[in-house]
Design a protein around this motif. Structure first.
Motif, PDB file in Angstrom:
ATOM      1  N   HIS A  60     -20.338 -31.220 -36.863  1.00  0.00           N
ATOM      2  CA  HIS A  60     -21.495 -30.379 -37.181  1.00  0.00           C
ATOM      3  C   HIS A  60     -22.729 -30.943 -36.496  1.00  0.00           C
ATOM      4  O   HIS A  60     -22.724 -32.084 -36.023  1.00  0.00           O
ATOM      5  CB  HIS A  60     -21.720 -30.302 -38.697  1.00  0.00           C
ATOM      6  CG  HIS A  60     -21.889 -31.647 -39.342  1.00  0.00           C
ATOM      7  ND1 HIS A  60     -23.051 -32.393 -39.262  1.00  0.00           N
ATOM      8  CD2 HIS A  60     -21.031 -32.398 -40.074  1.00  0.00           C
ATOM      9  CE1 HIS A  60     -22.909 -33.518 -39.919  1.00  0.00           C
ATOM     10  NE2 HIS A  60     -21.683 -33.552 -40.416  1.00  0.00           N
ATOM     11  N   SER A 112      -9.819 -25.772 -38.030  1.00  0.00           N
ATOM     12  CA  SER A 112     -10.060 -25.752 -39.469  1.00  0.00           C
ATOM     13  C   SER A 112      -9.704 -24.377 -40.027  1.00  0.00           C
ATOM     14  O   SER A 112      -9.301 -23.471 -39.292  1.00  0.00           O
ATOM     15  CB  SER A 112     -11.501 -26.135 -39.808  1.00  0.00           C
ATOM     16  OG  SER A 112     -11.639 -26.377 -41.191  1.00  0.00           O
ATOM     17  N   SER A 113      -9.847 -24.222 -41.333  1.00  0.00           N
ATOM     18  CA  SER A 113      -9.481 -22.977 -42.007  1.00  0.00           C
ATOM     19  C   SER A 113     -10.148 -22.950 -43.375  1.00  0.00           C
ATOM     20  O   SER A 113     -10.615 -23.977 -43.871  1.00  0.00           O
ATOM     21  CB  SER A 113      -7.957 -22.875 -42.150  1.00  0.00           C
ATOM     22  OG  SER A 113      -7.449 -24.008 -42.838  1.00  0.00           O
ATOM     23  N   PRO A 114     -10.206 -21.786 -44.006  1.00  0.00           N
ATOM     24  CA  PRO A 114     -10.831 -21.700 -45.341  1.00  0.00           C
ATOM     25  C   PRO A 114     -10.111 -22.582 -46.360  1.00  0.00           C
ATOM     26  O   PRO A 114      -8.874 -22.626 -46.385  1.00  0.00           O
ATOM     27  CB  PRO A 114     -10.694 -20.212 -45.691  1.00  0.00           C
ATOM     28  CG  PRO A 114     -10.565 -19.516 -44.371  1.00  0.00           C
ATOM     29  CD  PRO A 114      -9.810 -20.465 -43.494  1.00  0.00           C
ATOM     30  N   TYR A 148     -15.548 -17.031 -35.528  1.00  0.00           N
ATOM     31  CA  TYR A 148     -15.405 -15.676 -36.044  1.00  0.00           C
ATOM     32  C   TYR A 148     -16.726 -15.060 -36.503  1.00  0.00           C
ATOM     33  O   TYR A 148     -16.714 -13.977 -37.095  1.00  0.00           O
ATOM     34  CB  TYR A 148     -14.390 -15.658 -37.182  1.00  0.00           C
ATOM     35  CG  TYR A 148     -12.987 -15.955 -36.706  1.00  0.00           C
ATOM     36  CD1 TYR A 148     -12.279 -15.028 -35.947  1.00  0.00           C
ATOM     37  CD2 TYR A 148     -12.363 -17.162 -36.997  1.00  0.00           C
ATOM     38  CE1 TYR A 148     -11.002 -15.301 -35.487  1.00  0.00           C
ATOM     39  CE2 TYR A 148     -11.084 -17.444 -36.546  1.00  0.00           C
ATOM     40  CZ  TYR A 148     -10.413 -16.505 -35.792  1.00  0.00           C
ATOM     41  OH  TYR A 148      -9.140 -16.765 -35.339  1.00  0.00           O
ATOM     42  N   ASN A 149     -17.848 -15.745 -36.232  1.00  0.00           N
ATOM     43  CA  ASN A 149     -19.150 -15.127 -36.485  1.00  0.00           C
ATOM     44  C   ASN A 149     -19.291 -13.904 -35.578  1.00  0.00           C
ATOM     45  O   ASN A 149     -19.054 -13.980 -34.373  1.00  0.00           O
ATOM     46  CB  ASN A 149     -20.256 -16.143 -36.197  1.00  0.00           C
ATOM     47  CG  ASN A 149     -21.643 -15.605 -36.481  1.00  0.00           C
ATOM     48  OD1 ASN A 149     -22.092 -14.635 -35.875  1.00  0.00           O
ATOM     49  ND2 ASN A 149     -22.331 -16.240 -37.399  1.00  0.00           N
ATOM     50  N   HIS A 193     -15.566 -24.758 -34.855  1.00  0.00           N
ATOM     51  CA  HIS A 193     -15.175 -24.474 -36.237  1.00  0.00           C
ATOM     52  C   HIS A 193     -14.902 -22.977 -36.384  1.00  0.00           C
ATOM     53  O   HIS A 193     -15.560 -22.150 -35.754  1.00  0.00           O
ATOM     54  CB  HIS A 193     -16.294 -24.917 -37.179  1.00  0.00           C
ATOM     55  CG  HIS A 193     -15.879 -24.972 -38.621  1.00  0.00           C
ATOM     56  ND1 HIS A 193     -15.975 -23.877 -39.448  1.00  0.00           N
ATOM     57  CD2 HIS A 193     -15.365 -25.985 -39.366  1.00  0.00           C
ATOM     58  CE1 HIS A 193     -15.543 -24.212 -40.660  1.00  0.00           C
ATOM     59  NE2 HIS A 193     -15.163 -25.479 -40.634  1.00  0.00           N
ATOM     60  N   TYR A 194     -13.948 -22.644 -37.228  1.00  0.00           N
ATOM     61  CA  TYR A 194     -13.538 -21.237 -37.347  1.00  0.00           C
ATOM     62  C   TYR A 194     -14.696 -20.338 -37.782  1.00  0.00           C
ATOM     63  O   TYR A 194     -14.773 -19.164 -37.400  1.00  0.00           O
ATOM     64  CB  TYR A 194     -12.359 -21.104 -38.313  1.00  0.00           C
ATOM     65  CG  TYR A 194     -12.722 -21.196 -39.781  1.00  0.00           C
ATOM     66  CD1 TYR A 194     -12.977 -20.047 -40.540  1.00  0.00           C
ATOM     67  CD2 TYR A 194     -12.827 -22.422 -40.423  1.00  0.00           C
ATOM     68  CE1 TYR A 194     -13.297 -20.127 -41.878  1.00  0.00           C
ATOM     69  CE2 TYR A 194     -13.159 -22.515 -41.758  1.00  0.00           C
ATOM     70  CZ  TYR A 194     -13.394 -21.366 -42.488  1.00  0.00           C
ATOM     71  OH  TYR A 194     -13.743 -21.452 -43.812  1.00  0.00           O
ATOM     72  N   LYS A 195     -15.645 -20.882 -38.566  1.00  0.00           N
ATOM     73  CA  LYS A 195     -16.790 -20.065 -39.006  1.00  0.00           C
ATOM     74  C   LYS A 195     -17.679 -19.697 -37.822  1.00  0.00           C
ATOM     75  O   LYS A 195     -18.271 -18.612 -37.803  1.00  0.00           O
ATOM     76  CB  LYS A 195     -17.599 -20.816 -40.062  1.00  0.00           C
ATOM     77  CG  LYS A 195     -16.901 -20.943 -41.406  1.00  0.00           C
ATOM     78  CD  LYS A 195     -17.804 -21.628 -42.418  1.00  0.00           C
ATOM     79  CE  LYS A 195     -17.118 -21.721 -43.775  1.00  0.00           C
ATOM     80  NZ  LYS A 195     -17.991 -22.412 -44.771  1.00  0.00           N
ATOM     81  N   GLU A 196     -17.783 -20.613 -36.856  1.00  0.00           N
ATOM     82  CA  GLU A 196     -18.556 -20.329 -35.655  1.00  0.00           C
ATOM     83  C   GLU A 196     -17.804 -19.336 -34.764  1.00  0.00           C
ATOM     84  O   GLU A 196     -18.393 -18.412 -34.200  1.00  0.00           O
ATOM     85  CB  GLU A 196     -18.830 -21.625 -34.882  1.00  0.00           C
ATOM     86  CG  GLU A 196     -19.688 -22.630 -35.630  1.00  0.00           C
ATOM     87  CD  GLU A 196     -21.119 -22.165 -35.762  1.00  0.00           C
ATOM     88  OE1 GLU A 196     -21.607 -21.461 -34.855  1.00  0.00           O
ATOM     89  OE2 GLU A 196     -21.756 -22.491 -36.778  1.00  0.00           O
ATOM     90  N   TRP A 237     -18.387 -14.101 -31.603  1.00  0.00           N
ATOM     91  CA  TRP A 237     -16.947 -13.990 -31.387  1.00  0.00           C
ATOM     92  C   TRP A 237     -16.605 -13.624 -29.948  1.00  0.00           C
ATOM     93  O   TRP A 237     -15.736 -14.257 -29.332  1.00  0.00           O
ATOM     94  CB  TRP A 237     -16.349 -12.952 -32.333  1.00  0.00           C
ATOM     95  CG  TRP A 237     -14.910 -12.691 -32.047  1.00  0.00           C
ATOM     96  CD1 TRP A 237     -13.837 -13.450 -32.431  1.00  0.00           C
ATOM     97  CD2 TRP A 237     -14.370 -11.611 -31.269  1.00  0.00           C
ATOM     98  NE1 TRP A 237     -12.671 -12.901 -31.950  1.00  0.00           N
ATOM     99  CE2 TRP A 237     -12.961 -11.774 -31.227  1.00  0.00           C
ATOM    100  CE3 TRP A 237     -14.938 -10.517 -30.609  1.00  0.00           C
ATOM    101  CZ2 TRP A 237     -12.128 -10.897 -30.563  1.00  0.00           C
ATOM    102  CZ3 TRP A 237     -14.106  -9.635 -29.931  1.00  0.00           C
ATOM    103  CH2 TRP A 237     -12.719  -9.829 -29.918  1.00  0.00           C
TER     104      TRP A 237
END
Length: 233
Positions: free
Chosen positions: A138, A100-102, A83-84, A78-81, A88
């Protein structure tokens, strides 16, 4: 530019992956007793889609460490993971593929991002690299694996590349909803618990039908991931 990136990946990237592999493998060897069955199925399989249960936040590093010496694995995250800020750089070195994306993005931008991610996945498969995907999206919040009816990642990949070999990977003993069993590795320093037992089981499947309704496809895949692989032969 792409040629330069490929050169960096094959040189500096390769050394960094070995470095991270040594650290992660040492950690799991010290604190976990890991067994892996079916690893040989990946040995001669190129461009496989690996569909795995997602029982804890350690799943990705564990699977990558176990399969590292067998074949190049590209995880989908997931993009949140991705770009953490703490994750990263290792994600970049592993050439993870963010998806995915915002939700705040316009629909057109989100669709373009989805298509770009899918193209990266398909290009990796075409080049013989294997893709690691957690269909549930998840970590597990309950005992069984649950794949929401609307999640289409696995079906989309198989519809776009129906000839990709498919492997199911089941993790046991690592998640909070799974039994915790320990050996006696650390008893020499007075600890009553040693390394936690973890099993990784891999199986080839050739009868997933991506042409059926999405909800039915996800239910079929969910049932397969919830069936112990040793009991499904």
């Amino acid at each position: 530019m792409p040629n330069m990136l490929r050169l960096i990946d094959r040189t500096l990237g390769k050394w960094l992956r070995h470095f991270f592999f040594a650290i992660v493998r040492t950690y799991f060897s010290l604190f976990y007793n890991v067994s892996c069955s079916g690893k040989h199925l990946l040995q001669d399989t190129q461009g496989a889609l690996i569909l795995a249960t997602h029982v804890s936040r350690f799943d990705g590093p564990l699977i990558a460490a176990i399969l590292y010496t067998t074949q190049r694995i590209r995880p989908v995250v997931h993009y949140k993971e991705y770009y953490n800020w703490m994750q990263w750089f290792p994600m970049l070195v592993a050439r993870a593929i963010p998806v995915s994306s915002p939700k705040s993005w316009p629909a057109e931008k989100r669709q373009a991002q989805k298509e770009a991610s899918m193209q990266r996945i398909l290009s990796a498969l075409d080049s013989g690299e294997s893709i690691l995907l957690f269909p549930s999206g998840h970590t597990r919040q309950q005992e069984p694996e649950v794949i929401a009816p609307h999640l289409s990642g696995a079906q989309d990949i198989l519809q776009a590349n129906p000839d990709s070999p498919v492997l199911l990977l089941r993790l046991d003993g690592l998640g909070q909803f799974q039994p915790a069993r320990y050996d006696y590795f650390w008893t020499f320093i007075g600890r009553s618990k040693g390394r936690r037992h973890i099993s990784v089981d891999i199986k080839t499947v050739d009868d997933l039908d991506p042409g059926i309704d999405l909800a039915a496809f996800n239910k079929d895949l969910e049932d397969r991931l919830n069936t112990p692989i040793r009991d499904s032969f």
